[in-house]
Design an enzyme around this catalytic site. Structure first.
Site, PDB file in Angstrom:
ATOM      1  N   CYS A   1      22.142 -23.178  18.199  1.00 25.11           N
ATOM      2  CA  CYS A   1      22.103 -24.574  17.741  1.00 25.11           C
ATOM      3  C   CYS A   1      23.496 -25.185  17.762  1.00 25.11           C
ATOM      4  CB  CYS A   1      21.555 -24.652  16.315  1.00 25.11           C
ATOM      5  SG  CYS A   1      19.889 -24.037  16.102  1.00 25.11           S
TER       6      CYS A   1
ATOM      7  N   CYS B   1      22.893 -21.189  12.890  1.00 21.26           N
ATOM      8  CA  CYS B   1      22.252 -20.808  14.156  1.00 21.26           C
ATOM      9  C   CYS B   1      23.251 -20.974  15.310  1.00 21.26           C
ATOM     10  CB  CYS B   1      21.018 -21.686  14.363  1.00 21.26           C
ATOM     11  SG  CYS B   1      20.318 -21.641  16.015  1.00 21.26           S
TER      12      CYS B   1
END
Length: 104
Positions: A32, A29
């Site tokens: 993230c 991600c």
């Protein structure tokens, strides 16, 4: 450095009575990964005042199922053993600091 939450330790941390910030994330991600250093900095800044760390949703599954994590990053805030707030998506360091300070 941020704490590493696992299915084996997360319940104990939440029930500790301290303020707990859990960053639900994954290695694939992009947002993230960009938030990772912010989480580390905030964890260092608040030290023993709060438990701040990361929960890898690919390696662990219980917490993400229990709190229905459908998108990442998702930040869960616990106080006195109860979920008190959650934020979805990338957040700035200032936003996290303000949220943590308001809950301490």
């Amino acid at each position: 450095m941020a704490f590493k939450f696992t299915d084996g330790n997360v319940k104990e941390c939440i029930e500790s009575g301290k303020l707990v910030l859990i960053d639900c994330w994954a290695t694939w991600c992009g947002p993230c990964v960009r938030m990772s250093p912010i989480i580390d900095e905030v964890a260092e800044e608040f030290g023993d005042k709060a438990i701040i760390g990361k929960y890898n949703v690919d390696e662990e599954t219980d917490l993400s199922a229990q709190y229905r994590i459908m998108s990442i990053p998702t930040l869960l805030f616990f106080k006195d053993g109860k979920l008190v707030d959650r934020l979805a998506g990338s957040q700035s360091k200032a936003t996290l600091e303000a949220k943590i300070n308001s809950l301490l």
